[in-house]
Write an enzyme that holds these catalytic residues in place. Structure first.
Site, PDB file in Angstrom:
ATOM      1  N   CYS A  28      45.086  40.371  37.013  1.00  0.00           N
ATOM      2  CA  CYS A  28      45.573  41.602  36.387  1.00  0.00           C
ATOM      3  C   CYS A  28      47.082  41.616  36.192  1.00  0.00           C
ATOM      4  O   CYS A  28      47.609  42.483  35.486  1.00  0.00           O
ATOM      5  CB  CYS A  28      45.136  42.807  37.198  1.00  0.00           C
ATOM      6  SG  CYS A  28      43.344  42.854  37.493  1.00  0.00           S
ATOM      7  N   HIS A  34      49.156  48.613  35.336  1.00  0.00           N
ATOM      8  CA  HIS A  34      47.796  48.100  35.197  1.00  0.00           C
ATOM      9  C   HIS A  34      46.786  49.230  35.361  1.00  0.00           C
ATOM     10  O   HIS A  34      46.894  50.050  36.274  1.00  0.00           O
ATOM     11  CB  HIS A  34      47.560  47.002  36.236  1.00  0.00           C
ATOM     12  CG  HIS A  34      46.136  46.574  36.335  1.00  0.00           C
ATOM     13  ND1 HIS A  34      45.403  46.186  35.242  1.00  0.00           N
ATOM     14  CD2 HIS A  34      45.296  46.484  37.419  1.00  0.00           C
ATOM     15  CE1 HIS A  34      44.178  45.864  35.631  1.00  0.00           C
ATOM     16  NE2 HIS A  34      44.092  46.034  36.944  1.00  0.00           N
ATOM     17  N   ASN A  76      38.763  48.756  33.633  1.00  0.00           N
ATOM     18  CA  ASN A  76      39.754  47.754  34.038  1.00  0.00           C
ATOM     19  C   ASN A  76      39.541  46.498  33.204  1.00  0.00           C
ATOM     20  O   ASN A  76      38.515  45.830  33.329  1.00  0.00           O
ATOM     21  CB  ASN A  76      39.578  47.464  35.531  1.00  0.00           C
ATOM     22  CG  ASN A  76      40.577  46.452  36.077  1.00  0.00           C
ATOM     23  OD1 ASN A  76      41.199  45.699  35.339  1.00  0.00           O
ATOM     24  ND2 ASN A  76      40.708  46.421  37.388  1.00  0.00           N
TER      25      ASN A  76
END
Length: 336
Positions: free
Chosen positions: A124, A261, A291
């Site tokens: 990420c 993020h 996500n």
């Protein structure tokens, strides 16, 4: 010393700037209600804990297909031809294959014959790490422009019977065009890794399988210790952001937006308090995408530009911060 280029015997400082942004996601959208028909969950359970309400899931497009569409959109917006690109970097943990790289597939699909390319794997944090790397190539003075993309089809590494992970992730891609500039736009940088905690978030482990080795089982699916990751983000990532901003050339309240993020809306709430900024300065879109790992920050950046929050006229300062598997975390302070 800062890198220099020479024009007519005159030394010129070389910097990098983000000149275009773009994103793309598969058309198929899976809602929390859709997931509740497959597993023991509900829209209320997912949304109240994460902020996520839907995600895009690919039916037929691979990671390189998503990245290629982003690359094409960046070229169209900029008016450039593919053969004018010096490099293509793709951040991903869900490549089409280990070889050729996803970036090589993108290069072939758009005809970027003069670009050197590679993938970067930092989960990420991948887009932030790749963008920081690309900025150094531009600053060297040897390269004028390149594309940095975060692209993921996480749907292929998710165990769709595991509600602790299946409800969290989605597919998508986003990216930026980076070009040489005489103005410094990358103002501060902070990158970290801690492999000793890597087991809290893992994916796609390939075991030994030769006739000369002890057999090991492949572990295809993503696994995560959600509490450990949550605590890591609140503690380590917030601390690193505050430390970087303490030495930054602009005050915290002069930063227009914090693009973090997109893992969990509650993380953003706590991060805003830890950093000491209004929550409204932390845009969110995980409710629409889930996500998307390395793709989450560039998708968010592109949407902020589409919505007019970010102008791309050099008048705003934004902070980009990624954190995830590795463990990895990193932030960039950029004028855009």
């Amino acid at each position: 010393a800062e890198p220099l280029s020479f024009l007519g015997g005159v030394e010129i400082m070389t910097f990098a700037k983000i000149s275009q942004v773009a994103h793309y996601a598969p058309s198929q959208v899976i809602s929390n209600q859709d997931l509740s028909e497959r597993m023991d969950t509900s829209d209320e359970w997912i949304a109240s804990r994460t902020g996520i309400r839907k995600r895009h899931i690919s039916q037929s497009e691979s990671t390189s297909d998503l990245a290629t569409e982003v690359a094409r959109r960046l070229l169209e917006k900029s008016g450039l031809q593919a053969d004018q690109l010096d490099f293509i970097f793709v951040a991903t943990i869900s490549p089409d294959s280990m070889m050729p790289s996803t970036a090589a597939r993108v290069q072939a699909k758009i005809g970027a014959s003069k670009a050197f390319v590679f993938d970067l794997t930092a989960a990420c944090s991948g887009f932030v790490f790749a963008l920081a790397t690309a900025e150094k190539y531009i600053r060297s003075g040897q390269y004028k422009r390149g594309i940095v993309i975060g692209s993921e089809t996480l749907s292929k590494v998710i165990d769709w019977e595991d509600r602790t992970t299946a409800v969290l992730f989605g597919d998508g891609a986003g990216g930026v065009l980076l070009e040489a500039s005489e103005q410094q736009t990358f103002l501060a940088e902070s990158l970290f890794s801690d492999g000793s905690r890597g087991e809290v978030l893992q994916s796609s482990s390939v075991g030994l399988s030769s006739p000369y080795s002890d057999k090991e089982e492949d572990k295809k699916y993503l696994s995560m210790d959600g509490r450990a990751v949550f605590d890591f983000a609140i503690r380590d990532v917030a601390k690193s952001i505050k430390h970087m901003l303490a030495d930054a050339p602009v005050a915290v309240d002069e930063i227009d937006y914090f693009l973090l993020h997109q893992a969990n809306d509650r993380i953003l709430d706590k991060m805003a308090k830890k950093i000491g900024v209004d929550r409204e300065k932390l845009p969110a879109n995980m409710m629409e995408y889930g996500n998307t790992s390395a793709a989450s920050i560039p998708i968010l950046l592109s949407e902020c530009v589409d919505q007019g929050l970010i102008k791309l006229d050099g008048s705003q300062t934004i902070l980009l911060s990624g954190f995830g598997g590795g463990l990895t975390w990193g932030s960039l302070l950029v004028t855009i």
